[in-house]
Scaffold this motif. Sequence first.
Motif, PDB file in Angstrom:
ATOM      1  N   ILE A   5      18.063   5.032  21.221  1.00  0.00           N
ATOM      2  CA  ILE A   5      19.466   4.632  21.205  1.00  0.00           C
ATOM      3  C   ILE A   5      20.002   4.811  19.790  1.00  0.00           C
ATOM      4  N   THR A   6      21.156   5.435  19.673  1.00  0.00           N
ATOM      5  CA  THR A   6      21.747   5.726  18.366  1.00  0.00           C
ATOM      6  C   THR A   6      23.185   5.223  18.323  1.00  0.00           C
ATOM      7  N   THR A   7      23.526   4.548  17.234  1.00  0.00           N
ATOM      8  CA  THR A   7      24.904   4.137  16.995  1.00  0.00           C
ATOM      9  C   THR A   7      25.249   4.475  15.553  1.00  0.00           C
ATOM     10  N   GLY A   8      26.529   4.556  15.246  1.00  0.00           N
ATOM     11  CA  GLY A   8      26.905   4.911  13.880  1.00  0.00           C
ATOM     12  C   GLY A   8      28.404   4.933  13.692  1.00  0.00           C
ATOM     13  N   ALA A   9      28.802   5.303  12.467  1.00  0.00           N
ATOM     14  CA  ALA A   9      30.220   5.346  12.115  1.00  0.00           C
ATOM     15  C   ALA A   9      30.407   6.293  10.943  1.00  0.00           C
ATOM     16  N   ASN A  10      31.645   6.665  10.699  1.00  0.00           N
ATOM     17  CA  ASN A  10      31.966   7.441   9.511  1.00  0.00           C
ATOM     18  C   ASN A  10      31.581   6.634   8.274  1.00  0.00           C
ATOM     19  N   GLU A  11      31.026   7.288   7.292  1.00  0.00           N
ATOM     20  CA  GLU A  11      30.567   6.594   6.078  1.00  0.00           C
ATOM     21  C   GLU A  11      31.686   5.780   5.423  1.00  0.00           C
ATOM     22  N   ARG A  12      32.897   6.270   5.488  1.00  0.00           N
ATOM     23  CA  ARG A  12      34.012   5.556   4.865  1.00  0.00           C
ATOM     24  C   ARG A  12      34.290   4.218   5.549  1.00  0.00           C
ATOM     25  N   ARG A  13      33.851   4.073   6.823  1.00  0.00           N
ATOM     26  CA  ARG A  13      34.049   2.825   7.554  1.00  0.00           C
ATOM     27  C   ARG A  13      32.774   1.983   7.658  1.00  0.00           C
ATOM     28  N   TRP A  14      31.698   2.458   7.057  1.00  0.00           N
ATOM     29  CA  TRP A  14      30.427   1.735   7.151  1.00  0.00           C
ATOM     30  C   TRP A  14      30.506   0.309   6.596  1.00  0.00           C
ATOM     31  N   PRO A  15      31.124   0.091   5.433  1.00  0.00           N
ATOM     32  CA  PRO A  15      31.201  -1.289   4.920  1.00  0.00           C
ATOM     33  C   PRO A  15      31.825  -2.258   5.921  1.00  0.00           C
ATOM     34  N   LYS A  16      32.792  -1.777   6.697  1.00  0.00           N
ATOM     35  CA  LYS A  16      33.459  -2.627   7.675  1.00  0.00           C
ATOM     36  C   LYS A  16      32.641  -2.762   8.957  1.00  0.00           C
ATOM     37  N   MET A  17      31.923  -1.698   9.337  1.00  0.00           N
ATOM     38  CA  MET A  17      31.254  -1.660  10.634  1.00  0.00           C
ATOM     39  C   MET A  17      29.774  -2.002  10.598  1.00  0.00           C
ATOM     40  N   GLN A  18      29.141  -2.053   9.421  1.00  0.00           N
ATOM     41  CA  GLN A  18      27.689  -2.136   9.380  1.00  0.00           C
ATOM     42  C   GLN A  18      27.109  -3.362  10.082  1.00  0.00           C
ATOM     43  N   ASP A  19      27.712  -4.528   9.909  1.00  0.00           N
ATOM     44  CA  ASP A  19      27.173  -5.731  10.552  1.00  0.00           C
ATOM     45  C   ASP A  19      27.224  -5.606  12.069  1.00  0.00           C
ATOM     46  N   LYS A  20      28.320  -5.073  12.565  1.00  0.00           N
ATOM     47  CA  LYS A  20      28.478  -4.905  14.012  1.00  0.00           C
ATOM     48  C   LYS A  20      27.481  -3.889  14.555  1.00  0.00           C
ATOM     49  N   LEU A  21      27.303  -2.777  13.857  1.00  0.00           N
ATOM     50  CA  LEU A  21      26.395  -1.735  14.335  1.00  0.00           C
ATOM     51  C   LEU A  21      24.939  -2.175  14.240  1.00  0.00           C
ATOM     52  N   LYS A  22      24.603  -2.923  13.213  1.00  0.00           N
ATOM     53  CA  LYS A  22      23.232  -3.447  13.110  1.00  0.00           C
ATOM     54  C   LYS A  22      22.955  -4.456  14.211  1.00  0.00           C
ATOM     55  N   PHE A  23      23.971  -5.224  14.579  1.00  0.00           N
ATOM     56  CA  PHE A  23      23.827  -6.170  15.687  1.00  0.00           C
ATOM     57  C   PHE A  23      23.588  -5.423  16.988  1.00  0.00           C
ATOM     58  N   ILE A  24      24.313  -4.330  17.183  1.00  0.00           N
ATOM     59  CA  ILE A  24      24.117  -3.503  18.378  1.00  0.00           C
ATOM     60  C   ILE A  24      22.673  -2.998  18.444  1.00  0.00           C
ATOM     61  N   ALA A  25      22.185  -2.480  17.321  1.00  0.00           N
ATOM     62  CA  ALA A  25      20.825  -1.937  17.282  1.00  0.00           C
ATOM     63  C   ALA A  25      19.797  -3.015  17.611  1.00  0.00           C
ATOM     64  N   LYS A  26      19.986  -4.200  17.078  1.00  0.00           N
ATOM     65  CA  LYS A  26      19.042  -5.294  17.340  1.00  0.00           C
ATOM     66  C   LYS A  26      19.150  -5.826  18.760  1.00  0.00           C
ATOM     67  N   SER A  27      20.299  -5.621  19.395  1.00  0.00           N
ATOM     68  CA  SER A  27      20.475  -6.106  20.758  1.00  0.00           C
ATOM     69  C   SER A  27      19.741  -5.228  21.783  1.00  0.00           C
ATOM     70  N   PHE A  28      19.350  -4.020  21.382  1.00  0.00           N
ATOM     71  CA  PHE A  28      18.680  -3.113  22.321  1.00  0.00           C
ATOM     72  C   PHE A  28      17.311  -3.671  22.677  1.00  0.00           C
ATOM     73  N   THR A  29      17.093  -3.877  23.970  1.00  0.00           N
ATOM     74  CA  THR A  29      15.868  -4.500  24.459  1.00  0.00           C
ATOM     75  C   THR A  29      15.384  -3.784  25.706  1.00  0.00           C
ATOM     76  N   LEU A  30      14.073  -3.587  25.786  1.00  0.00           N
ATOM     77  CA  LEU A  30      13.476  -3.039  27.010  1.00  0.00           C
ATOM     78  C   LEU A  30      13.038  -4.197  27.889  1.00  0.00           C
ATOM     79  N   LEU A  31      13.282  -4.069  29.176  1.00  0.00           N
ATOM     80  CA  LEU A  31      13.039  -5.158  30.123  1.00  0.00           C
ATOM     81  C   LEU A  31      11.666  -5.047  30.796  1.00  0.00           C
TER      82      LEU A  31
END
Length: 242
Positions: free
Chosen positions: A216-242
């Motif tokens: 699973i891959t998520t991301g953003a334009n580098e110019r928006r990373w400071p604003k989006m990083q917490d949200k995108l890291k949360f998304i990555a950590k939310s990925f779970t196999l059942l």
Amino acid sequence: MEKRCLMTTSTTLRVAGGRVGGGLSRVPAACTPRQRNGRTMTTRATHADGGRPTASATSTGDDLGRRQALSLLAMGASATVAGGEASAKVPAGYSPVKNVQKGYAFLYPFGWQEVSVDGAEVTVKDIIEPLESLSLEILPTNKESITDYGAIKPLAENLVKQVLVPPTQEGTVLNAEERENEGLKYYTIEYTAKAKNFTRHSLTVLAVQKGKLYTITTGANERRWPKMQDKLKFIAKSFTLL
């Protein structure tokens, strides 16, 4: 129907004897817009319509395959975006996806839209900022754990240099870490892909279960990373196999 196709790269990374190596091939994948076939996507009681463009990849036997669309993403017909009681249990500002049959669950930002990418299990993106997206792929593997592909740091370097980033862009690994949830190991790789006119900052999470490699891959334009990083890291950590 999604009418804009940005870029899709299809890649296959062959892994032999537990090490990354062998033949690496990149094949451009066609972007094929198409309508959703009668499926309803529910997001906190809000119905969203949309189509889906795509990325394609293949893997056989011991292959670690990756198809990566930097700006282009999609949602598979079998994934259900939960609403009602289920959505009340997730943090405000996020929508849940859970597929018990295929064995995965994750969250994504409320308001992202479904698009179709050939070969991707699930893809959603922000319709205003197309580099802000999430894409899930499921490929066959004969590995029992993601650790069977090798230590995370050298694997991260190989994947970013050879697979996750298109050959026309410059890939740089920023961080690579391992986490464990209920005995299952996950690799998370943070990296940038520098193109001529933009740089995308991405997070890719990999895990193996029941003969399947999940990426699973998520991301953003580098110019928006400071604003989006917490949200995108949360998304990555939310990925779970059942």
